[in-house]
Design a protein around this motif. Sequence first.
Motif, mmCIF file in Angstrom:
data_model
loop_
_atom_site.group_PDB
_atom_site.id
_atom_site.type_symbol
_atom_site.label_atom_id
_atom_site.label_comp_id
_atom_site.label_asym_id
_atom_site.label_seq_id
_atom_site.Cartn_x
_atom_site.Cartn_y
_atom_site.Cartn_z
ATOM 1 N N MET A 1 -7.414 -15.640 17.358
ATOM 2 C CA MET A 1 -6.673 -15.110 16.228
ATOM 3 C C MET A 1 -6.947 -15.933 14.966
ATOM 4 N N LYS A 2 -7.107 -17.238 15.131
ATOM 5 C CA LYS A 2 -7.369 -18.088 13.975
ATOM 6 C C LYS A 2 -8.693 -17.717 13.313
ATOM 7 N N GLY A 3 -9.698 -17.384 14.130
ATOM 8 C CA GLY A 3 -10.994 -16.976 13.591
ATOM 9 C C GLY A 3 -10.893 -15.688 12.797
ATOM 10 N N ALA A 4 -10.111 -14.733 13.294
ATOM 11 C CA ALA A 4 -9.931 -13.460 12.589
ATOM 12 C C ALA A 4 -9.222 -13.684 11.253
ATOM 13 N N LEU A 5 -8.240 -14.570 11.241
ATOM 14 C CA LEU A 5 -7.528 -14.870 9.998
ATOM 15 C C LEU A 5 -8.446 -15.562 9.002
ATOM 16 N N THR A 6 -9.268 -16.477 9.471
ATOM 17 C CA THR A 6 -10.208 -17.172 8.585
ATOM 18 C C THR A 6 -11.222 -16.192 8.008
ATOM 19 N N ARG A 7 -11.749 -15.301 8.838
ATOM 20 C CA ARG A 7 -12.690 -14.286 8.342
ATOM 21 C C ARG A 7 -12.023 -13.422 7.276
ATOM 22 N N PHE A 8 -10.771 -13.029 7.531
ATOM 23 C CA PHE A 8 -10.049 -12.220 6.559
ATOM 24 C C PHE A 8 -9.869 -12.962 5.240
ATOM 25 N N ARG A 9 -9.472 -14.220 5.325
ATOM 26 C CA ARG A 9 -9.246 -15.006 4.109
ATOM 27 C C ARG A 9 -10.519 -15.119 3.282
ATOM 28 N N VAL A 15 -14.335 -10.452 -1.794
ATOM 29 C CA VAL A 15 -14.157 -9.120 -2.354
ATOM 30 C C VAL A 15 -13.429 -9.195 -3.689
ATOM 31 N N GLY A 16 -12.435 -10.060 -3.787
ATOM 32 C CA GLY A 16 -11.718 -10.219 -5.059
ATOM 33 C C GLY A 16 -12.622 -10.697 -6.173
ATOM 34 N N VAL A 17 -13.472 -11.665 -5.885
ATOM 35 C CA VAL A 17 -14.391 -12.186 -6.901
ATOM 36 C C VAL A 17 -15.400 -11.109 -7.305
ATOM 37 N N PHE A 18 -15.953 -10.401 -6.323
ATOM 38 C CA PHE A 18 -16.922 -9.362 -6.658
ATOM 39 C C PHE A 18 -16.275 -8.189 -7.374
ATOM 40 N N LEU A 75 -6.000 -1.472 0.772
ATOM 41 C CA LEU A 75 -6.113 -1.072 -0.636
ATOM 42 C C LEU A 75 -6.179 -2.266 -1.589
ATOM 43 N N ALA A 76 -5.798 -3.423 -1.112
ATOM 44 C CA ALA A 76 -5.785 -4.611 -1.968
ATOM 45 C C ALA A 76 -7.170 -4.945 -2.518
ATOM 46 N N GLY A 77 -8.207 -4.561 -1.838
ATOM 47 C CA GLY A 77 -9.559 -4.845 -2.296
ATOM 48 C C GLY A 77 -10.056 -3.914 -3.379
ATOM 49 N N THR A 78 -9.209 -2.978 -3.813
ATOM 50 C CA THR A 78 -9.626 -2.024 -4.834
ATOM 51 C C THR A 78 -8.985 -2.267 -6.194
ATOM 52 N N ILE A 79 -8.042 -3.195 -6.259
ATOM 53 C CA ILE A 79 -7.342 -3.475 -7.513
ATOM 54 C C ILE A 79 -7.578 -4.944 -7.873
ATOM 55 N N PRO A 80 -8.091 -5.205 -9.077
ATOM 56 C CA PRO A 80 -8.389 -6.597 -9.442
ATOM 57 C C PRO A 80 -7.192 -7.524 -9.244
ATOM 58 N N PHE A 81 -7.452 -8.683 -8.709
ATOM 59 C CA PHE A 81 -6.498 -9.767 -8.446
ATOM 60 C C PHE A 81 -5.573 -9.518 -7.256
ATOM 61 N N VAL A 82 -5.432 -8.294 -6.784
ATOM 62 C CA VAL A 82 -4.485 -7.998 -5.714
ATOM 63 C C VAL A 82 -4.963 -8.542 -4.371
ATOM 64 N N SER A 83 -6.269 -8.620 -4.158
ATOM 65 C CA SER A 83 -6.749 -9.154 -2.878
ATOM 66 C C SER A 83 -6.356 -10.620 -2.717
ATOM 67 N N PHE A 84 -6.289 -11.356 -3.829
ATOM 68 C CA PHE A 84 -5.863 -12.755 -3.754
ATOM 69 C C PHE A 84 -4.388 -12.839 -3.346
ATOM 70 N N TYR A 85 -3.574 -11.969 -3.918
ATOM 71 C CA TYR A 85 -2.148 -11.926 -3.590
ATOM 72 C C TYR A 85 -1.948 -11.493 -2.133
ATOM 73 N N ALA A 86 -2.679 -10.459 -1.717
ATOM 74 C CA ALA A 86 -2.553 -9.970 -0.346
ATOM 75 C C ALA A 86 -2.964 -11.048 0.656
ATOM 76 N N GLU A 87 -4.024 -11.769 0.352
ATOM 77 C CA GLU A 87 -4.467 -12.848 1.243
ATOM 78 C C GLU A 87 -3.361 -13.879 1.413
ATOM 79 N N VAL A 90 -0.525 -12.428 3.579
ATOM 80 C CA VAL A 90 -0.913 -12.319 4.991
ATOM 81 C C VAL A 90 -0.842 -13.691 5.654
ATOM 82 N N VAL A 91 -1.312 -14.714 4.973
ATOM 83 C CA VAL A 91 -1.283 -16.063 5.540
ATOM 84 C C VAL A 91 0.167 -16.528 5.727
ATOM 85 N N GLU A 92 1.016 -16.267 4.738
ATOM 86 C CA GLU A 92 2.425 -16.654 4.849
ATOM 87 C C GLU A 92 3.105 -15.950 6.013
#
Length: 100
Positions: A1-9, A15-18, A75-87, A90-92
């Motif tokens: 599970m830790k690996g999946a979370l790291t990949r997601f992060r 995706v947010g930067v791009f 959907l967080a990957g489609t709105i600028p800055f939201v992927s950072f917030y979603a990440e 999710v971690v919290e």
Amino acid sequence: MKGALTRFRVMAYVVGVFLLLLCVAMVFKYAADMGGAMKVVGPIHGFLYAVYLVIAVDLALKLRWSIKGTVLVLLAGTIPFVSFYAERKVVEKTAQGVPL
């Protein structure tokens, strides 16, 4: 599970930067008639977003997220800055042991 979370992060940040780069490229395309950056950044972001979707669904299945939480993270990957917030959320939630 830790690996999946790291990949997601990692993918959430990438995706947010791009996505931000894509927004800058769009400004150059429409404001300065310089569309070359869009031809490069657009497909890269599209590919990375597809990878982000697969990784987010994998994490959602492992952590048993609700449909609503999964769709919002996807959907967080489609709105600028939201992927950072979603990440961050999710971690919290994962650290607290609370599903989305």
